[in-house]
Design a protein around this motif. Structure first.
Motif, PDB file in Angstrom:
ATOM      1  N   GLY A  28       0.573  -1.172   0.119  1.00  0.00           N
ATOM      2  CA  GLY A  28       0.031   0.006  -0.025  1.00  0.00           C
ATOM      3  C   GLY A  28       0.856   1.294   0.266  1.00  0.00           C
ATOM      4  N   ASN A  29       1.987   1.396   0.601  1.00  0.00           N
ATOM      5  CA  ASN A  29       3.014   2.281   0.571  1.00  0.00           C
ATOM      6  C   ASN A  29       3.734   2.482  -0.620  1.00  0.00           C
ATOM      7  OD1 ASN A  29       1.638   3.427   3.104  1.00  0.00           O
ATOM      8  ND2 ASN A  29       3.144   1.906   4.441  1.00  0.00           N
ATOM      9  N   GLY A  30       3.878   1.647  -1.411  1.00  0.00           N
ATOM     10  CA  GLY A  30       4.575   1.854  -2.633  1.00  0.00           C
ATOM     11  C   GLY A  30       5.688   0.565  -2.742  1.00  0.00           C
ATOM     12  N   VAL A  31       6.203   0.101  -3.933  1.00  0.00           N
ATOM     13  CA  VAL A  31       7.161  -1.183  -4.210  1.00  0.00           C
ATOM     14  C   VAL A  31       8.139  -0.551  -5.194  1.00  0.00           C
ATOM     15  CG1 VAL A  31       5.505  -1.914  -5.580  1.00  0.00           C
ATOM     16  CG2 VAL A  31       7.412  -3.269  -4.351  1.00  0.00           C
ATOM     17  N   GLY A  66      10.048   7.311  -6.379  1.00  0.00           N
ATOM     18  CA  GLY A  66      10.198   6.373  -7.526  1.00  0.00           C
ATOM     19  C   GLY A  66       9.573   5.078  -7.110  1.00  0.00           C
ATOM     20  N   ALA A  67       8.742   4.767  -6.182  1.00  0.00           N
ATOM     21  CA  ALA A  67       8.225   3.663  -5.831  1.00  0.00           C
ATOM     22  C   ALA A  67       6.754   3.607  -6.730  1.00  0.00           C
ATOM     23  CB  ALA A  67       7.841   3.383  -4.315  1.00  0.00           C
ATOM     24  N   TYR A  68       6.195   2.292  -6.886  1.00  0.00           N
ATOM     25  CA  TYR A  68       5.103   2.314  -7.751  1.00  0.00           C
ATOM     26  C   TYR A  68       3.842   2.014  -6.699  1.00  0.00           C
ATOM     27  CZ  TYR A  68       7.727   2.204 -11.658  1.00  0.00           C
ATOM     28  OH  TYR A  68       8.822   2.428 -12.839  1.00  0.00           O
ATOM     29  N   VAL A  69       2.821   2.454  -6.977  1.00  0.00           N
ATOM     30  CA  VAL A  69       1.504   2.269  -6.299  1.00  0.00           C
ATOM     31  C   VAL A  69       0.298   2.135  -7.280  1.00  0.00           C
ATOM     32  CG1 VAL A  69       2.102   3.701  -4.336  1.00  0.00           C
ATOM     33  CG2 VAL A  69       1.062   4.648  -6.334  1.00  0.00           C
ATOM     34  N   ILE A  70      -0.545   1.530  -6.900  1.00  0.00           N
ATOM     35  CA  ILE A  70      -1.767   1.508  -7.614  1.00  0.00           C
ATOM     36  C   ILE A  70      -2.316   2.582  -8.390  1.00  0.00           C
ATOM     37  CG2 ILE A  70      -2.366  -1.035  -6.877  1.00  0.00           C
ATOM     38  CD1 ILE A  70      -4.554   0.316  -5.138  1.00  0.00           C
ATOM     39  N   GLY A  71      -2.884   2.492  -9.572  1.00  0.00           N
ATOM     40  CA  GLY A  71      -3.506   3.701 -10.175  1.00  0.00           C
ATOM     41  C   GLY A  71      -4.752   3.714 -10.427  1.00  0.00           C
ATOM     42  N   LEU A  87      -8.673   2.940  -2.297  1.00  0.00           N
ATOM     43  CA  LEU A  87      -9.059   4.481  -2.302  1.00  0.00           C
ATOM     44  C   LEU A  87      -8.341   5.183  -1.022  1.00  0.00           C
ATOM     45  CD1 LEU A  87     -12.491   4.791  -3.851  1.00  0.00           C
ATOM     46  CD2 LEU A  87     -10.295   5.309  -5.010  1.00  0.00           C
ATOM     47  N   GLU A  88      -8.486   4.691   0.151  1.00  0.00           N
ATOM     48  CA  GLU A  88      -8.256   5.256   1.307  1.00  0.00           C
ATOM     49  C   GLU A  88      -6.588   5.315   1.371  1.00  0.00           C
ATOM     50  OE1 GLU A  88     -10.150   3.270   4.685  1.00  0.00           O
ATOM     51  OE2 GLU A  88     -12.196   4.310   4.172  1.00  0.00           O
ATOM     52  N   ASP A  89      -6.009   4.002   0.973  1.00  0.00           N
ATOM     53  CA  ASP A  89      -4.541   4.009   1.017  1.00  0.00           C
ATOM     54  C   ASP A  89      -4.046   4.785  -0.252  1.00  0.00           C
ATOM     55  OD1 ASP A  89      -4.775   1.764   3.024  1.00  0.00           O
ATOM     56  OD2 ASP A  89      -4.556   0.238   1.347  1.00  0.00           O
ATOM     57  N   ARG A  90      -4.616   5.018  -1.127  1.00  0.00           N
ATOM     58  CA  ARG A  90      -3.987   5.881  -2.260  1.00  0.00           C
ATOM     59  C   ARG A  90      -4.129   7.307  -1.614  1.00  0.00           C
ATOM     60  NH1 ARG A  90      -5.895   8.704  -6.884  1.00  0.00           N
ATOM     61  NH2 ARG A  90      -4.464   8.364  -8.529  1.00  0.00           N
ATOM     62  N   LEU A  91      -5.177   7.642  -1.182  1.00  0.00           N
ATOM     63  CA  LEU A  91      -5.514   8.949  -0.536  1.00  0.00           C
ATOM     64  C   LEU A  91      -4.375   9.273   0.546  1.00  0.00           C
ATOM     65  CD1 LEU A  91      -6.805  11.649  -0.489  1.00  0.00           C
ATOM     66  CD2 LEU A  91      -8.433  10.517   0.810  1.00  0.00           C
TER      67      LEU A  91
END
Length: 252
Positions: A28-31, A66-71, A87-91
């Motif tokens: 959730g915090n990026g990879v 530079g990490a990737y998260v869901i779009g 959506l909450e994680d992205r926000l």
């Protein structure tokens, strides 16, 4: 599940994309791309082109580190509790990036069913959140969050709120006179951040900007210790400029 790349086979390319999306969704915090490569077994060269395609289509996004998260495209495919959580994680990630940008704790708030509701907070060791020594629901007249939300209500809406939550004096700077408070709210320009200069708590200054989506009242706010008060206006201007991505996240 590790896969061996076979770029000439369309079916396998779909498999690779799904494995990449599974990897990104777990973090959730990026990879990082290196971590994705380890989890999927895809070499970085093949992974780079795949990530580029997924970014173009909006299925993944690359954040500031530079990490990737869901779009957004992937989020829209979900439903129910899973989609809401994504959506909450992205926000939250967006708010954390904003916190680092302004160097202050950041708050997302809404006016829901006649009450002030702070729905999400992004703070940290160097950017502590304000001590909620008086419930935010009962102190809208004194806080930047509350005044920003009240400014978005009509006169009757404000009167209703004040009738349920008296304007108590929290510090020597708190405005307790209803007429003065309403005049201040009427004079507040939508494009100018609402400030709280130790009205809610001694030792803390705050700023808030409205997030207007339809008829719903919302706002984005920040707080700083009094020793950083000289940064308040510049931080508030940055907050205002960066509000659009937050509003977009809420609209998804």
């Amino acid at each position: 599940m590790a896969l061996k790349p076979e770029p000439t086979a369309p079916f396998h390319s779909v498999q690779y994309a799904l494995r990449v999306l599974e990897s990104v969704s777990k973090h959730g915090n990026g990879v990082t791309d290196a971590q994705i490569s380890r989890e999927t077994g895809l070499p970085t060269g093949h992974l780079a082109s795949l990530l580029l395609t997924l970014r173009r289509e909006g299925y993944v996004e690359q954040v500031s580190d530079g990490a990737y998260v869901i779009g957004a495209s992937l989020l829209l495919l979900g439903s129910g509790a899973t989609r809401r959580r994504a959506l909450e994680d992205r926000l939250q990630l967006t708010l954390s990036e904003l916190r680092d940008s302004v160097g202050a704790a950041v708050y997302l708030s809404r006016y829901v069913d006649g009450e002030v509701s702070v729905t999400q907070v992004a703070d940290g060791p160097l950017t502590p959140a304000v001590n909620e020594w008086v419930d935010f629901r009962a102190s809208a007249h004194a806080s930047a969050v509350g005044k920003c939300l009240l400014a978005q209500l009509d006169h009757d809406g404000r009167r209703d709120h004040i009738s349920r939550h008296r304007t108590a004096r929290l510090t020597s700077r708190t405005i307790t006179d209803e007429k003065t408070l309403f005049s201040q709210l009427d004079a507040q320009a939508a494009t100018v951040p609402v400030l709280d200069l130790q009205e809610y708590a001694v030792g803390t200054v705050c700023a808030a900007v409205p997030l207007t989506a339809g008829s719903a009242a919302g706002c984005l706010a920040l707080s700083l210790p009094i020793e950083d008060a000289h940064r308040l206006r510049s931080a508030a201007e940055t907050l205002s400029r960066r509000a659009a991505p937050v509003l977009l996240s809420l609209a998804l």
